[in-house]
Motif scaffolding. Structure first.
Motif, PDB file in Angstrom:
ATOM      1  N   LEU A 117      61.133  95.223  77.502  1.00 42.31           N
ATOM      2  CA  LEU A 117      61.250  96.219  78.565  1.00 42.31           C
ATOM      3  C   LEU A 117      60.522  95.745  79.812  1.00 42.31           C
ATOM      4  N   ALA A 118      61.190  95.836  80.950  1.00 36.56           N
ATOM      5  CA  ALA A 118      60.559  95.521  82.230  1.00 36.56           C
ATOM      6  C   ALA A 118      59.785  96.751  82.716  1.00 36.56           C
ATOM      7  N   GLU A 119      59.093  96.612  83.829  1.00 34.35           N
ATOM      8  CA  GLU A 119      58.307  97.730  84.355  1.00 34.35           C
ATOM      9  C   GLU A 119      58.405  97.766  85.876  1.00 34.35           C
ATOM     10  N   GLY A 120      58.376  98.952  86.415  1.00 31.26           N
ATOM     11  CA  GLY A 120      58.224  99.131  87.858  1.00 31.26           C
ATOM     12  C   GLY A 120      57.366 100.364  88.043  1.00 31.26           C
ATOM     13  N   ILE A 138      56.689  82.397  78.061  1.00 29.85           N
ATOM     14  CA  ILE A 138      56.960  82.602  79.488  1.00 29.85           C
ATOM     15  C   ILE A 138      58.361  83.158  79.640  1.00 29.85           C
ATOM     16  N   PHE A 139      58.450  84.227  80.420  1.00 31.48           N
ATOM     17  CA  PHE A 139      59.738  84.783  80.815  1.00 31.48           C
ATOM     18  C   PHE A 139      60.008  84.230  82.201  1.00 31.48           C
ATOM     19  N   THR A 140      61.066  83.431  82.334  1.00 31.28           N
ATOM     20  CA  THR A 140      61.311  82.761  83.606  1.00 31.28           C
ATOM     21  C   THR A 140      62.708  83.067  84.115  1.00 31.28           C
ATOM     22  N   ARG A 141      62.931  82.782  85.382  1.00 30.21           N
ATOM     23  CA  ARG A 141      64.272  82.944  85.932  1.00 30.21           C
ATOM     24  C   ARG A 141      64.988  81.606  86.063  1.00 30.21           C
ATOM     25  N   HIS A 142      64.336  80.515  85.642  1.00 31.33           N
ATOM     26  CA  HIS A 142      64.965  79.205  85.801  1.00 31.33           C
ATOM     27  C   HIS A 142      66.016  79.008  84.742  1.00 31.33           C
ATOM     28  N   VAL A 162      52.555  90.246  80.719  1.00 34.05           N
ATOM     29  CA  VAL A 162      51.518  90.495  81.711  1.00 34.05           C
ATOM     30  C   VAL A 162      52.074  90.193  83.099  1.00 34.05           C
ATOM     31  N   VAL A 163      52.287  91.215  83.900  1.00 34.22           N
ATOM     32  CA  VAL A 163      52.693  90.971  85.278  1.00 34.22           C
ATOM     33  C   VAL A 163      51.586  91.429  86.223  1.00 34.22           C
ATOM     34  N   THR A 164      51.709  90.978  87.473  1.00 27.60           N
ATOM     35  CA  THR A 164      50.585  91.190  88.391  1.00 27.60           C
ATOM     36  C   THR A 164      50.971  92.017  89.602  1.00 27.60           C
ATOM     37  N   SER A 165      52.259  92.357  89.721  1.00 29.21           N
ATOM     38  CA  SER A 165      52.800  93.096  90.855  1.00 29.21           C
ATOM     39  C   SER A 165      52.864  92.213  92.088  1.00 29.21           C
ATOM     40  N   SER A 166      54.046  92.158  92.662  1.00 27.60           N
ATOM     41  CA  SER A 166      54.199  91.302  93.842  1.00 27.60           C
ATOM     42  C   SER A 166      54.126  92.136  95.112  1.00 27.60           C
ATOM     43  N   ASP A 167      53.794  93.406  94.949  1.00 28.34           N
ATOM     44  CA  ASP A 167      53.987  94.313  96.058  1.00 28.34           C
ATOM     45  C   ASP A 167      52.802  95.238  96.326  1.00 28.34           C
ATOM     46  N   GLN A 189      54.185  85.948  79.859  1.00 29.46           N
ATOM     47  CA  GLN A 189      53.883  85.913  81.281  1.00 29.46           C
ATOM     48  C   GLN A 189      55.178  85.786  82.063  1.00 29.46           C
ATOM     49  N   ALA A 190      55.257  86.505  83.184  1.00 30.34           N
ATOM     50  CA  ALA A 190      56.403  86.360  84.087  1.00 30.34           C
ATOM     51  C   ALA A 190      55.869  86.268  85.504  1.00 30.34           C
ATOM     52  N   GLY A 191      56.129  85.183  86.161  1.00 26.51           N
ATOM     53  CA  GLY A 191      55.608  84.957  87.515  1.00 26.51           C
ATOM     54  C   GLY A 191      55.677  83.464  87.719  1.00 26.51           C
ATOM     55  N   ASP A 192      56.033  83.041  88.912  1.00 30.39           N
ATOM     56  CA  ASP A 192      56.500  81.672  89.051  1.00 30.39           C
ATOM     57  C   ASP A 192      55.652  80.780  89.943  1.00 30.39           C
ATOM     58  N   SER A 193      54.684  81.324  90.622  1.00 32.43           N
ATOM     59  CA  SER A 193      53.868  80.495  91.513  1.00 32.43           C
ATOM     60  C   SER A 193      53.034  79.519  90.689  1.00 32.43           C
ATOM     61  N   ALA A 194      52.392  78.592  91.394  1.00 34.70           N
ATOM     62  CA  ALA A 194      51.504  77.659  90.701  1.00 34.70           C
ATOM     63  C   ALA A 194      50.423  78.431  89.949  1.00 34.70           C
ATOM     64  N   ARG A 253      44.943  88.382  92.144  1.00 37.15           N
ATOM     65  CA  ARG A 253      45.697  89.069  91.100  1.00 37.15           C
ATOM     66  C   ARG A 253      45.706  88.246  89.817  1.00 37.15           C
ATOM     67  N   TYR A 254      45.823  86.922  89.989  1.00 37.68           N
ATOM     68  CA  TYR A 254      45.865  86.088  88.794  1.00 37.68           C
ATOM     69  C   TYR A 254      44.485  85.877  88.171  1.00 37.68           C
ATOM     70  N   THR A 255      43.425  85.825  88.981  1.00 39.00           N
ATOM     71  CA  THR A 255      42.106  85.723  88.322  1.00 39.00           C
ATOM     72  C   THR A 255      41.810  87.022  87.600  1.00 39.00           C
ATOM     73  N   ASP A 291      45.321  89.707  96.917  1.00 31.87           N
ATOM     74  CA  ASP A 291      46.196  88.574  97.216  1.00 31.87           C
ATOM     75  C   ASP A 291      46.544  87.868  95.903  1.00 31.87           C
ATOM     76  N   ARG A 292      47.514  86.948  95.956  1.00 32.16           N
ATOM     77  CA  ARG A 292      48.055  86.406  94.721  1.00 32.16           C
ATOM     78  C   ARG A 292      46.986  85.776  93.839  1.00 32.16           C
ATOM     79  N   ALA A 293      46.114  84.977  94.460  1.00 34.51           N
ATOM     80  CA  ALA A 293      45.093  84.296  93.664  1.00 34.51           C
ATOM     81  C   ALA A 293      44.205  85.311  92.949  1.00 34.51           C
TER      82      ALA A 293
HETATM   83  C1  FMN Z   1      61.323  86.567  85.186  1.00 34.43           C
HETATM   84  C2  FMN Z   1      60.374  87.489  85.870  1.00 34.43           C
HETATM   85  C3  FMN Z   1      60.336  88.816  85.487  1.00 34.43           C
HETATM   86  C4  FMN Z   1      59.458  89.730  86.095  1.00 34.43           C
HETATM   87  N1  FMN Z   1      59.438  91.026  85.676  1.00 34.43           N
HETATM   88  C5  FMN Z   1      58.602  91.896  86.285  1.00 34.43           C
HETATM   89  C6  FMN Z   1      58.568  93.258  85.891  1.00 34.43           C
HETATM   90  O1  FMN Z   1      59.283  93.697  85.006  1.00 34.43           O
HETATM   91  N2  FMN Z   1      57.708  94.085  86.526  1.00 34.43           N
HETATM   92  C7  FMN Z   1      56.895  93.645  87.529  1.00 34.43           C
HETATM   93  O2  FMN Z   1      56.136  94.443  88.065  1.00 34.43           O
HETATM   94  N3  FMN Z   1      56.908  92.376  87.917  1.00 34.43           N
HETATM   95  C8  FMN Z   1      57.740  91.492  87.340  1.00 34.43           C
HETATM   96  N4  FMN Z   1      57.736  90.198  87.749  1.00 34.43           N
HETATM   97  C9  FMN Z   1      56.847  89.824  88.878  1.00 34.43           C
HETATM   98  C10 FMN Z   1      55.659  88.978  88.469  1.00 34.43           C
HETATM   99  O3  FMN Z   1      54.833  89.600  87.574  1.00 34.43           O
HETATM  100  C11 FMN Z   1      54.798  88.604  89.642  1.00 34.43           C
HETATM  101  O4  FMN Z   1      54.106  89.696  90.099  1.00 34.43           O
HETATM  102  C12 FMN Z   1      55.597  88.069  90.773  1.00 34.43           C
HETATM  103  O5  FMN Z   1      56.536  87.166  90.306  1.00 34.43           O
HETATM  104  C13 FMN Z   1      54.644  87.405  91.772  1.00 34.43           C
HETATM  105  O6  FMN Z   1      53.935  86.384  91.153  1.00 34.43           O
HETATM  106  P1  FMN Z   1      54.345  84.880  91.362  1.00 34.43           P
HETATM  107  O7  FMN Z   1      54.163  84.630  92.804  1.00 34.43           O
HETATM  108  O8  FMN Z   1      53.443  84.080  90.494  1.00 34.43           O
HETATM  109  O9  FMN Z   1      55.793  84.732  90.949  1.00 34.43           O
HETATM  110  C14 FMN Z   1      58.609  89.284  87.133  1.00 34.43           C
HETATM  111  C15 FMN Z   1      58.661  87.937  87.518  1.00 34.43           C
HETATM  112  C16 FMN Z   1      59.515  87.040  86.915  1.00 34.43           C
HETATM  113  C17 FMN Z   1      59.525  85.610  87.357  1.00 34.43           C
END
Ligand code: FMN
Lengths: 359, 433
Positions: free
Chosen positions: B54-57, B222-226, B127-132, B204-209, B150-152, B146-148
């Motif tokens: 399940l994804a989250e928002g 890792i859940f990725t979009r690649h 584990v997501v960190t929110s991009s917003d 983990q889902a998030g693609d930055s370094a 959020r990840y620490t 900021d991104r760094a």
């Molecule tokens: C495949 C994938 C799925 C993601 N799913 C979610 C999600 O369900 N909910 C959410 O809040 N963020 C989701 N994200 C966002 C990441 O957690 C992260 O906040 C965002 O990608 C910014 O980090 P990044 O710059 O490292 O990519 C997802 C990211 C990726 C790549």
């Protein structure tokens, strides 16, 4: 004499911590067989045990009618998360969710979070009231018909039926709207133990079900009147509240009471009123208090859940049913229906109508 | 000597709030009723999948200051749904996306451990960190990191959760706990014994370094979009190469791209279905939305069947809230313009071309072969399948593709263990007492 209102019965299914779901499912099913309105599951961060809301979510698909009311504390949990989780319990149980609001007053609990120091109960109950308030607003933030799936315009929702709540409390803000659509009951049932100040004030304002721990029907009735008066002062109709007497029951091994009833003395236990005796005498006591108009029903906490709940259901409840004092089945499907509480109108939809009327 | 072919892992993404779910289809059901979750989870379990996802928002998406109304909106809270699903499934892993920025370790570790106990070892946490930043307006924390940062915070969050999960002795005795770090100060006693699978599986889902590094140090999946072969391989090599410095072996982290799929009786029929599906997904309104998402400006005066705008994008636009932007807007716009010029495409056609992600399209035989090939070629360890219909979108896959994967010997024909870790072939974490 006022007409006798329907009797409502609920039971707590917590006890020493257990981590197997079957344990809780069996107790909830037992309570369901007795046609009880709901079961509660107490919780706090301060003692071992699983998350109560999670446990009752696990129980939901394994039961059909019984209301499910976990304790969710409001001091350290985000109000937005509280509202989403309770709404979701209502979705997964198809309209059987409630929520017993409670606060965390101790320094030990505060140190588990390390975010804010312990605070006086009065402050925390004020905040709990705000959490209940924002929860209700979030549940209303989707009108029931917000989802339109209009292929002609390509719109899934009508955004005019989704509302920002823009809530500003003393300690938090929430912008909204909810991410969870309005739950089946409109608003899940809010339960608060209103025995003591300052919880009573919050209960009178926000609760649908108020629990009262008192030793005599007279004292209970006094508190009930007080809660109803206060509710009215907050602009509520007092009949939208149910007041249940809370008893801890020890049905021991006896068929009848070694210590008959409560009327004789002060509570024997620290946590509320303690009843020790047999299932038959408990039925008599319930009938007597209810006939006297002191309460709308009872919330029973079995001292030993497995043993005492079985006696409550097969002894006390069976007898109350035999005497036609309690229903033998759930005529409705939702917890609100069991309690005879209407599904609340949506406050934002009302605004809508008013705007429309004015135009 | 023949070696056994590499086994692939499969998970099911619940198709809810995202811009691939087709709600206008007459077969589209509720995105919120429990029956939808139950149907999809039972189907995934019938297909012997590793887990249900399940994804989250935490905020409804906005566009130009208004709630976005074109895609599916509204979802239940994940952990609560998964606990309910634990009652109607036996083996399927149950993974929830839960933000590390707007939660606290003690509480979330407790909720995850509860799911693991109540499901007897099937819990996973993405584990997501929110991009917003705007998500914060629903929470006490408010604002943003900021991104760094959020990840620490996420890394310390996961570390703290693991310490909490290890805090009871294996024989079930609670022990006092203390963690004092940069982001968290937690002291007291955890409320649950060690989990049936040691620790819930961490995704983990998030693609930055920063995201990749965090995954290499702490995640199991890792859940990725690649999703393409080339991008998948590059990602795979990059991420697996980061493990050694954390003392980890490459197979301790599974890489699972989220991918769509379209099945037909023949490849040609599947391709036709896929094209029709893209037209449904990218309606004229959605095409304009995608364009504004890149351009960061109001383009409502443009025609979706006309050419791309001449004006350049606004790089730091606040126009779109709650969606991950597609990358550097100027670069994306340049790419889209080139594509449009080259092939003579309208706005809508360009968006369809440019935003179509890796999807496995073909007959069941073709799709099974391609999935196996991706795994054999080192582009993935498995897949998180993203059906485009709720709740029946996985039915065909399970009925028609899974048997072929089993025939090829690349997918299990029965669950061999009962925990999510065992499905993934991951060891139980050593107890650090
Ligand atoms: C495949 C994938 C799925 C993601 N799913 C979610 C999600 O369900 N909910 C959410 O809040 N963020 C989701 N994200 C966002 C990441 O957690 C992260 O906040 C965002 O990608 C910014 O980090 P990044 O710059 O490292 O990519 C997802 C990211 C990726 C790549």
């Amino acid at each position: 004499m006022p007409p006798i209102r329907p009797l409502h019965l609920a039971a707590e299914i917590g006890g020493p911590p257990r981590y197997e779901p079957e344990h809780y499912t069996a107790l909830a099913r037992l309570a369901e067989q007795g046609a009880l309105d709901f079961v509660t599951l107490g919780d706090s961060f301060a003692r071992p045990g699983p998350d109560a809301l999670a446990v009752l979510s696990r129980v939901a698909p394994a039961t059909r009618r019984i209301g499910l009311v976990p304790t969710v504390t409001t001091t350290h949990t985000e109000p937005f998360h509280v509202s989403s989780a309770v709404a979701t319990l209502d979705w997964v149980s198809r309209g059987r969710a409630g929520w017993q609001a409670d606060v965390s007053t101790t320094g030990a609990e505060a140190r588990l979070f390390g975010r804010r120091p312990a605070a006086p109960a009065a402050e925390l109950w004020r905040e709990a009231g705000e959490v209940a308030d924002v929860g209700a607003r979030l549940w209303d933030s989707w009108e029931d018909d917000a989802e339109i799936r209009d292929t002609a315009t390509g719109r899934f929702v009508d955004r005019d039926k989704l509302h920002y709540v823009d809530f500003e409390g003393a300690t938090f803000r929430v912008r909204g709207p909810a991410i969870v659509p309005r739950p089946p009951q409109g608003r899940p049932v809010v339960v608060i133990d209103g025995t003591a100040e300052p919880a009573r004030q919050t209960a009178a304002r926000h609760a649908d079900v108020v629990l009262v721990r008192a030793t005599t029907p007279e004292r209970t009735a006094r508190i009930r009147d007080d809660v109803r008066r206060r509710a009215e002062a907050h602009g509520r109709h007092p009949d939208t509240l149910r007041v249940l007497a809370a008893l801890t029951v020890d049905l021991g091994d006896a068929e009848s009471a070694p210590e008959p009833g409560l009327a004789s003395g002060p509570p024997l236990a620290a946590h509320g009123t303690y009843y020790r005796g047999g299932p038959v005498d408990l039925a008599d006591l319930i009938g007597r208090w209810h006939r006297a108009g002191a309460v709308d029903g009872f919330h029973l906490t079995p001292i030993t859940p497995g043993r005492d709940l079985e006696r409550i259901v097969n002894g006390t409840v069976a007898l109350l049913q035999h005497r036609s004092l309690f229903r033998t089945f759930h005529p409705g499907g939702t917890l609100r229906e069991h309690l005879g509480l209407a599904r609340p109108a949506n406050r934002y939809a009302r605004d809508h109508v008013l705007r429309g009327e004015r135009a | 000597m023949t070696t056994a072919p590499k086994q692939l892992h499969l998970a099911a993404h619940f198709p809810g709030v995202n811009n691939t779910t087709v709600w206008a289809d007459p077969r589209s059901g509720s995105q919120i009723d429990f029956s939808s979750f139950e149907h999809l989870a039972r189907t995934a379990e019938r297909g012997l999948f590793d887990f249900f996802f399940l994804a989250e928002g935490l905020r409804l998406r906005e566009h130009n200051g208004l709630i976005h109304d074109l895609d599916v909106v509204g979802r239940p809270e994940s952990l609560t749904v998964l606990n309910a699903l634990a009652a109607v499934t036996d083996r399927l892993g149950l993974a929830a996306t839960v933000n590390a920025t707007f939660n606290e370790p003690f509480e979330l570790a407790r909720r995850l451990a509860t799911l693991d106990h109540l499901s007897e070892g099937r819990a996973g946490w993405n584990v997501v960190t929110s991009s917003d930043a705007f998500t914060g307006e629903n929470f006490r924390r408010g604002g943003y990191l900021d991104r760094a940062a959020r990840y620490t915070r996420a890394a310390e969050f996961v570390a703290t959760a693991r310490e909490l999960w290890d805090s009871w002795t294996p024989d079930g005795t609670p022990r006092p706990f203390a963690h004092h770090g940069e982001h968290f100060s937690v002291e007291g006693e955890f409320t649950l014994p060690r989990c049936p699978q040691g620790h819930p599986v961490v995704i983990q889902a998030g693609d930055s370094a920063e995201g990749r590094e965090f995954a290499a140090s702490a995640a199991d999946v890792i859940f990725t979009r690649h999703g393409t072969l080339e991008a998948g391989r590059a990602f795979y090599v990059d991420v697996k190469g980061r493990l050694a410095k954390y003392g980890r072996e490459p197979d301790e982290l599974k890489i699972m791209p989220g991918v769509g799929f379209v099945l037909g009786d023949t490849d040609a029929e599947a391709r036709e279905k896929a094209a029709a599906l893209r037209l449904q997904q990218v309606s004229p309104q959605n095409a304009m939305l995608a364009l504004e998402q890149v351009w960061g400006r109001d383009l409502s005066s443009y025609d979706p069947d006309g050419p791309l705008p001449e004006a350049d994008p606004v790089p730091d636009s606040e126009l779109v809230q709650g969606r991950v932007r597609l990358g550097d807007p100027l670069a994306v716009a340049a790419r889209w313009r080139a594509l449009s010029r080259q092939k003579g495409l309208s706005i809508r056609q360009t968006v369809i071309e440019a935003t179509t992600r890796q999807s496995f399209v073909g007959s069941p035989g073709t799709v099974a072969a391609e999935l196996a090939e991706f795994v054999a070629a080192g582009a993935a360890d498995g897949f998180i399948l993203v059906p485009n219909l709720t709740p029946g979108g996985l039915d065909d896959f399970v009925d028609r593709v899974v048997p072929l994967l089993q025939e090829r010997g690349v997918f299990r024909s029965a669950y061999t263990g009962s925990t999510l870790r065992s499905h993934l072939g991951l060891a139980e974490p050593v107890w650090k007492g």
